[in-house]
Design an enzyme around this catalytic site. Structure first.
Site, mmCIF file in Angstrom:
data_model
loop_
_atom_site.group_PDB
_atom_site.id
_atom_site.type_symbol
_atom_site.label_atom_id
_atom_site.label_comp_id
_atom_site.label_asym_id
_atom_site.label_seq_id
_atom_site.Cartn_x
_atom_site.Cartn_y
_atom_site.Cartn_z
ATOM 1 N N SER A 77 0.634 -1.248 0.039
ATOM 2 C CA SER A 77 -0.035 0.055 -0.002
ATOM 3 C C SER A 77 0.739 1.121 0.001
ATOM 4 O O SER A 77 0.396 2.326 -0.450
ATOM 5 C CB SER A 77 -0.867 -0.036 1.115
ATOM 6 N N HIS B 248 -1.095 4.649 7.107
ATOM 7 C CA HIS B 248 -0.463 5.061 5.695
ATOM 8 C C HIS B 248 -0.018 6.578 6.105
ATOM 9 O O HIS B 248 -0.550 6.990 6.913
ATOM 10 C CB HIS B 248 -1.458 5.081 4.643
ATOM 11 N N ASP C 152 -4.284 7.375 8.163
ATOM 12 C CA ASP C 152 -5.189 6.498 8.611
ATOM 13 C C ASP C 152 -4.886 5.425 9.512
ATOM 14 O O ASP C 152 -5.703 4.567 9.788
ATOM 15 C CB ASP C 152 -6.115 5.916 7.306
#
Length: 391
Positions: free
Chosen positions: A47, A355, A352
């Site tokens: 991610s 990240h 979040d």
């Protein structure tokens, strides 16, 4: 860092015009070298560099993801752009299309095989039954291998899609970027392994990484830009889940960062060996850990605040809950609450709970692109050139 005073040497004074003449004759080898004109980028990761792979295949981020730059969700698990976006932009290339995205994609300047929740090794469980992507690094390599042969078939036969595929020579001239490994450590931590047991798994994880780099090299890759993993113990999802873990001076979970540092140590050793095994490769090891950690240790120095607190989240000291994430809803006192963004993402480090914000990603890119955190210590735009380093 303090440097020792240089030893005193007896020198012979030269006239100023002689010194100036020598300076004009002997160029600085770094600045005399031509900048790398990478025509394409192929990225592998999780991610931290996913530009839409998981969104196209399994789970798409919802608002407020993407709000800062794209003003809508754009497949990235951030409020805006990622480090890989800034890397592409620095070479004048378009943002990378996710390999898994079939809508409006353009692969003429590369492709992105990263998906959020990806691991290097086979994950213990995959979405939807588990929390990890099925597209671990072995699969990403397979996708790249298929992509290389199939795109050249399309270019050879022409048609409306031919111009959307990379030229054959781009595969040799491209930059190959890697940012993966954090989820392998997380899989251990959340799989009820002890810190010592996760540490013991690191050599096998790094070995699997090296194998994939070799396989990609065998397909023609030559320039590699490899990020180590960041300070996982500073992320809210770790801090909120392991409240009893020892904290360091800046509030990060020390044992978990120690595992990340051990992973990085073994990764660096592996890169040294890869340079020996792959004689035509130019491999840059990037210490992204140090840059990211500076955001937690000295946030105010760089214009940030509350680095351990998620900008988009809900509940507790770290504004993070495993039961409801950014963009979700939760009922409190009979009222449905939307889990939205903080007021100023531009001064926050964490987006979040897992990240980084676009602002943090831009800061990190600005630091690593100079070469100050790389081995060899060459800037990003010189990452196609070898430098004399100890192997």
């Amino acid at each position: 860092m303090e440097f020792p005073c240089p030893a005193k040497f007896h020198t012979t004074r030269l006239p100023l015009f002689v010194i100036l003449s020598i300076a004009t004759i002997v160029p600085n080898p770094i600045f005399a070298t031509k900048e790398c004109a990478f025509p394409a980028i192929f990225n592998f990761g999780d991610s931290n560099s996913d530009t839409g792979g998981l969104a196209a295949s399994l789970i798409a981020p919802t608002p407020p993801y993407g709000e800062t730059y794209f003003h809508r969700p754009a497949g990235r698990f951030s409020d805006g752009r990622l480090i890989i976006d800034f890397i592409a932009k620095s070479f004048g290339l378009p943002y990378l299309s996710a390999y898994l995205d079939s809508l409006g994609t353009n692969f003429s300047h590369g492709a992105n095989y990263a998906t959020a929740a990806s691991t290097i090794t086979l994950p213990p469980s995959v979405i939807p039954l588990g929390g990890f992507s099925p597209f671990y690094l072995d699969i990403q390599y397979t996708q790249f291998s298929e992509f290389k042969s199939r795109t050249q078939f399309i270019r050879h036969h022409g048609g409306i899609f031919a111009s959307l595929m990379p030229k054959q020579e781009y595969f040799h001239k491209a930059l190959y970027t890697f940012d993966i490994g954090q989820n392998d450590l997380g899989a251990g931590f959340f799989g009820n392994l002890t810190v010592q047991q996760v540490n013991a798994s690191v050599p096998d994880i790094v070995s699997a990484f090296s194998k994939n780099v070799k396989d990609i090299y065998d397909l023609g890759a030559r320039s590699f830009w490899i990020h180590n993993t960041g300070p996982i113990g500073c992320l809210p999802y770790i801090l909120a889940s392991f409240l009893s873990a020892e904290r360091d001076a800046y509030g990060c979970a020390k044992p978990y960062n120690e595992v990340a540092k051990y992973f990085n140590h073994k990764l660096k050793e592996a890169v040294v060996q890869l340079r020996k095994d792959l004689p035509l490769a130019v491999i840059t090891y990037v210490d992204i850990y140090s840059v990211k950690y500076s955001l937690f240790s000295h946030p105010k120095k760089y214009g940030f605040e509350l680095p351990l607190v998620a900008c988009c989240g809900y509940g507790g000291e770290y504004n993070y809950s495993s039961s409801v994430g950014c963009g979700g809803t939760i009922e409190a006192n009979g009222t449905e609450i939307f889990v939205g963004s903080c007021e100023r993402p531009s001064v926050r480090v964490n987006w979040d709970g897992i990240h980084y914000t676009e602002a943090a990603n831009k800061f990190i890119f600005d630091q690593i692109s100079t070469g100050a955190f790389s081995e060899p210590p060459l800037p990003l735009n010189m990452a196609c050139h070898r430098n004399s380093i100890k192997k």
